[in-house]
Structure formats: structure tokens, C-alpha cells
Design a protein around this motif. Structure first.
Motif, PDB file in Angstrom:
ATOM      1  N   THR A 198      64.424  80.728  43.943  1.00 23.65           N
ATOM      2  CA  THR A 198      63.015  80.142  44.218  1.00 23.65           C
ATOM      3  C   THR A 198      62.984  78.638  43.821  1.00 23.65           C
ATOM      4  O   THR A 198      62.386  77.944  44.545  1.00 23.65           O
ATOM      5  CB  THR A 198      61.692  80.896  43.595  1.00 23.65           C
ATOM      6  N   GLY A 199      63.673  78.437  42.640  1.00 25.58           N
ATOM      7  CA  GLY A 199      63.805  76.981  42.012  1.00 25.58           C
ATOM      8  C   GLY A 199      64.726  76.245  43.250  1.00 25.58           C
ATOM      9  O   GLY A 199      64.335  75.260  43.364  1.00 25.58           O
ATOM     10  N   ARG A 200      65.516  76.701  43.717  1.00 23.67           N
ATOM     11  CA  ARG A 200      66.510  75.945  44.784  1.00 23.67           C
ATOM     12  C   ARG A 200      65.610  75.710  45.967  1.00 23.67           C
ATOM     13  O   ARG A 200      65.834  74.535  46.453  1.00 23.67           O
ATOM     14  CB  ARG A 200      67.648  76.827  45.115  1.00 23.67           C
ATOM     15  N   LEU A 201      65.097  76.571  46.437  1.00 23.52           N
ATOM     16  CA  LEU A 201      63.843  76.727  47.591  1.00 23.52           C
ATOM     17  C   LEU A 201      63.102  75.587  47.475  1.00 23.52           C
ATOM     18  O   LEU A 201      62.672  74.901  48.402  1.00 23.52           O
ATOM     19  CB  LEU A 201      63.329  77.844  47.964  1.00 23.52           C
ATOM     20  N   LEU A 202      62.210  75.202  46.243  1.00 26.51           N
ATOM     21  CA  LEU A 202      61.301  74.612  46.085  1.00 26.51           C
ATOM     22  C   LEU A 202      62.022  73.196  45.884  1.00 26.51           C
ATOM     23  O   LEU A 202      61.400  72.130  46.486  1.00 26.51           O
ATOM     24  CB  LEU A 202      60.809  74.754  44.553  1.00 26.51           C
ATOM     25  N   GLN A 255      62.646  67.975  48.709  1.00 27.40           N
ATOM     26  CA  GLN A 255      63.602  66.841  49.249  1.00 27.40           C
ATOM     27  C   GLN A 255      63.312  66.804  50.755  1.00 27.40           C
ATOM     28  O   GLN A 255      63.374  65.416  51.262  1.00 27.40           O
ATOM     29  CB  GLN A 255      65.249  67.245  49.128  1.00 27.40           C
ATOM     30  N   LYS A 256      63.079  67.876  51.523  1.00 28.26           N
ATOM     31  CA  LYS A 256      62.746  67.565  52.935  1.00 28.26           C
ATOM     32  C   LYS A 256      61.521  66.741  53.156  1.00 28.26           C
ATOM     33  O   LYS A 256      61.666  65.774  54.053  1.00 28.26           O
ATOM     34  CB  LYS A 256      62.697  68.796  53.550  1.00 28.26           C
ATOM     35  N   ALA A 257      60.451  67.043  52.342  1.00 34.31           N
ATOM     36  CA  ALA A 257      59.399  66.421  52.423  1.00 34.31           C
ATOM     37  C   ALA A 257      59.614  64.873  52.146  1.00 34.31           C
ATOM     38  O   ALA A 257      59.014  64.021  52.693  1.00 34.31           O
ATOM     39  CB  ALA A 257      58.366  66.889  51.381  1.00 34.31           C
ATOM     40  N   GLN A 276      61.250  63.290  55.190  1.00 41.58           N
ATOM     41  CA  GLN A 276      60.282  63.105  56.187  1.00 41.58           C
ATOM     42  C   GLN A 276      59.284  61.807  56.301  1.00 41.58           C
ATOM     43  O   GLN A 276      58.918  61.315  57.192  1.00 41.58           O
ATOM     44  CB  GLN A 276      59.777  64.438  56.452  1.00 41.58           C
ATOM     45  N   ASP A 277      58.914  61.736  54.827  1.00 44.11           N
ATOM     46  CA  ASP A 277      57.872  60.526  54.702  1.00 44.11           C
ATOM     47  C   ASP A 277      58.255  59.724  53.680  1.00 44.11           C
ATOM     48  O   ASP A 277      58.060  59.854  52.458  1.00 44.11           O
ATOM     49  CB  ASP A 277      56.490  61.309  54.251  1.00 44.11           C
ATOM     50  N   PRO A 278      59.163  58.591  54.223  1.00 46.53           N
ATOM     51  CA  PRO A 278      59.672  57.862  53.011  1.00 46.53           C
ATOM     52  C   PRO A 278      58.523  56.938  52.647  1.00 46.53           C
ATOM     53  O   PRO A 278      59.002  56.433  51.243  1.00 46.53           O
ATOM     54  CB  PRO A 278      60.600  56.749  54.001  1.00 46.53           C
ATOM     55  N   SER A 279      57.473  56.768  52.989  1.00 45.68           N
ATOM     56  CA  SER A 279      56.395  55.877  52.277  1.00 45.68           C
ATOM     57  C   SER A 279      55.732  56.626  51.455  1.00 45.68           C
ATOM     58  O   SER A 279      54.798  56.204  50.605  1.00 45.68           O
ATOM     59  CB  SER A 279      55.550  55.291  53.282  1.00 45.68           C
ATOM     60  N   SER A 280      55.891  58.146  51.064  1.00 45.66           N
ATOM     61  CA  SER A 280      55.569  58.805  50.187  1.00 45.66           C
ATOM     62  C   SER A 280      55.568  58.314  48.923  1.00 45.66           C
ATOM     63  O   SER A 280      56.458  57.704  48.406  1.00 45.66           O
ATOM     64  CB  SER A 280      56.197  60.265  50.493  1.00 45.66           C
ATOM     65  N   ALA A 281      54.512  58.436  47.971  1.00 47.26           N
ATOM     66  CA  ALA A 281      54.275  58.116  46.626  1.00 47.26           C
ATOM     67  C   ALA A 281      55.376  58.773  45.720  1.00 47.26           C
ATOM     68  O   ALA A 281      55.813  58.343  44.754  1.00 47.26           O
ATOM     69  CB  ALA A 281      52.996  58.328  46.040  1.00 47.26           C
ATOM     70  N   GLN A 282      55.728  60.315  46.326  1.00 49.08           N
ATOM     71  CA  GLN A 282      56.488  60.946  45.370  1.00 49.08           C
ATOM     72  C   GLN A 282      57.859  60.399  45.414  1.00 49.08           C
ATOM     73  O   GLN A 282      58.879  60.670  44.723  1.00 49.08           O
ATOM     74  CB  GLN A 282      56.581  62.284  45.808  1.00 49.08           C
ATOM     75  N   CYS A 283      58.244  59.513  46.547  1.00 45.51           N
ATOM     76  CA  CYS A 283      59.693  59.412  46.692  1.00 45.51           C
ATOM     77  C   CYS A 283      60.260  58.141  45.785  1.00 45.51           C
ATOM     78  O   CYS A 283      61.246  57.988  45.346  1.00 45.51           O
ATOM     79  CB  CYS A 283      59.873  58.710  48.073  1.00 45.51           C
ATOM     80  N   ASN A 284      59.362  57.335  45.738  1.00 48.17           N
ATOM     81  CA  ASN A 284      59.751  56.189  44.874  1.00 48.17           C
ATOM     82  C   ASN A 284      58.923  56.217  43.253  1.00 48.17           C
ATOM     83  O   ASN A 284      59.285  55.187  42.659  1.00 48.17           O
ATOM     84  CB  ASN A 284      59.434  54.708  45.351  1.00 48.17           C
ATOM     85  N   GLY A 285      58.500  57.285  43.054  1.00 47.73           N
ATOM     86  CA  GLY A 285      57.946  57.462  41.572  1.00 47.73           C
ATOM     87  C   GLY A 285      56.617  56.609  41.392  1.00 47.73           C
ATOM     88  O   GLY A 285      56.236  56.768  40.299  1.00 47.73           O
ATOM     89  N   LYS A 286      55.975  55.879  42.465  1.00 49.69           N
ATOM     90  CA  LYS A 286      54.740  54.808  42.203  1.00 49.69           C
ATOM     91  C   LYS A 286      53.682  55.944  42.575  1.00 49.69           C
ATOM     92  O   LYS A 286      53.650  56.530  43.574  1.00 49.69           O
ATOM     93  CB  LYS A 286      54.948  53.723  42.806  1.00 49.69           C
TER      94      LYS A 286
END
Length: 142
Positions: free
Chosen positions: A111-115, A120-122, A125-135
Motif C-alpha cells: 500500500t505504501g508503494r502504491l501511494l 509521483q503520477k500526479a 501530470q501537473d508540473p505546476s502543482s504546488a506539491q511538485c516544487n514544495g511551495k
């Protein structure tokens, strides 16, 4: 007669040497006796201090035992949860042992691997996502 006088002189010198050595040994013996006396006195004081510490520890243990006996017991559900928790910790310990010793990676279940893969897929898909750059996300314009 000269030989008698010379023998007497040599005997007198030996006698003086013996008396000197005897006096030296007596002084050493007295010093040793005083050291032993001081050491025995110190040991007696240390023994008395240890007896007092032991008496205090015994008193503290008796108080702790009395407190444990008069303490309210936990609810059975809490005891059951605690027992299950420690059983699961003991069950998982071999898996985590190398990581906890600083010699390996933490174990990850499926389950940890799937999460992790979903995150990572998310991000891909959305490089401008806030989670991607940590801001944090930028405020929307009005």
C-alpha cells in the motif's frame, strides 16, 4: 690487641647499622599503621553512607510498591489496545531492524508503494502543482 679493637669497632659499626635499619623499619611500620587506620576509618564512613543510601532506596521502593497497589487499573479496552500495539511492534521488528540500526532502507509494504506511485503520477501530470516544487500555491488573481 689491635685486632680486638678493630673487631670491636667493626661490630660497633654493624650494631649502629642494625639500629639505624631498625629505626627506619619502625618508622615505616608506624606510617603503614597510620595509613591502614585512616583507610579503615574511610571505609567505615563509606559503609555508613552506603547503608543510609540503601535504606533510602528500600524506603522509595516500598513507597513505589504501595503506589502501584493503590493505583487505579486501566480500562480493559486500553489494556487490550496496548497489548495489540506491542504485539504488532514485536511482529514488525525484524523487518525494521536494519533500518533502525542505520544499515538499510525502511521497509515499505504494497500500500505504501502504491501511494508513492500515485503521488509521483500526479506530480508528472501537473508540473505546476504546488506539491511538485514544495511551495504553497499562488493566490488566484481577482
Amino acid at each position: 690487641m689491635a685486632s680486638n679493637t678493630q673487631e670491636e669497632f667493626q661490630l660497633s659499626q654493624k650494631h649502629e647499622d642494625i639500629l639505624g635499619k631498625r629505626a627506619l623499619l619502625l618508622q615505616q611500620m608506624e606510617a603503614h599503621y597510620e595509613q591502614q587506620k585512616a583507610k579503615k576509618k574511610q571505609q567505615c564512613l563509606m559503609s555508613q553512607a552506603a547503608k543510609e543510601r540503601n535504606a533510602q532506596i528500600l524506603k522509595d521502593l516500598q513507597n513505589a510498591e504501595k503506589n502501584i497497589q493503590t493505583r487505579q487499573l486501566l480500562h480493559p479496552d486500553i489494556i487490550n489496545l496496548e497489548t495489540h500495539y506491542w504485539a504488532s511492534v514485536e511482529q514488525r521488528l525484524p523487518e525494521w531492524e536494519q533500518y533502525l540500526l542505520g544499515k538499510g532502507q525502511p521497509p515499505v509494504n504494497e500500500t505504501g508503494r502504491l501511494l508513492r506511485q500515485q503521488r509521483q503520477k500526479a506530480r508528472h501530470q501537473d508540473p505546476s502543482s504546488a506539491q511538485c516544487n514544495g511551495k504553497p500555491p499562488r493566490p488566484k488573481p481577482r
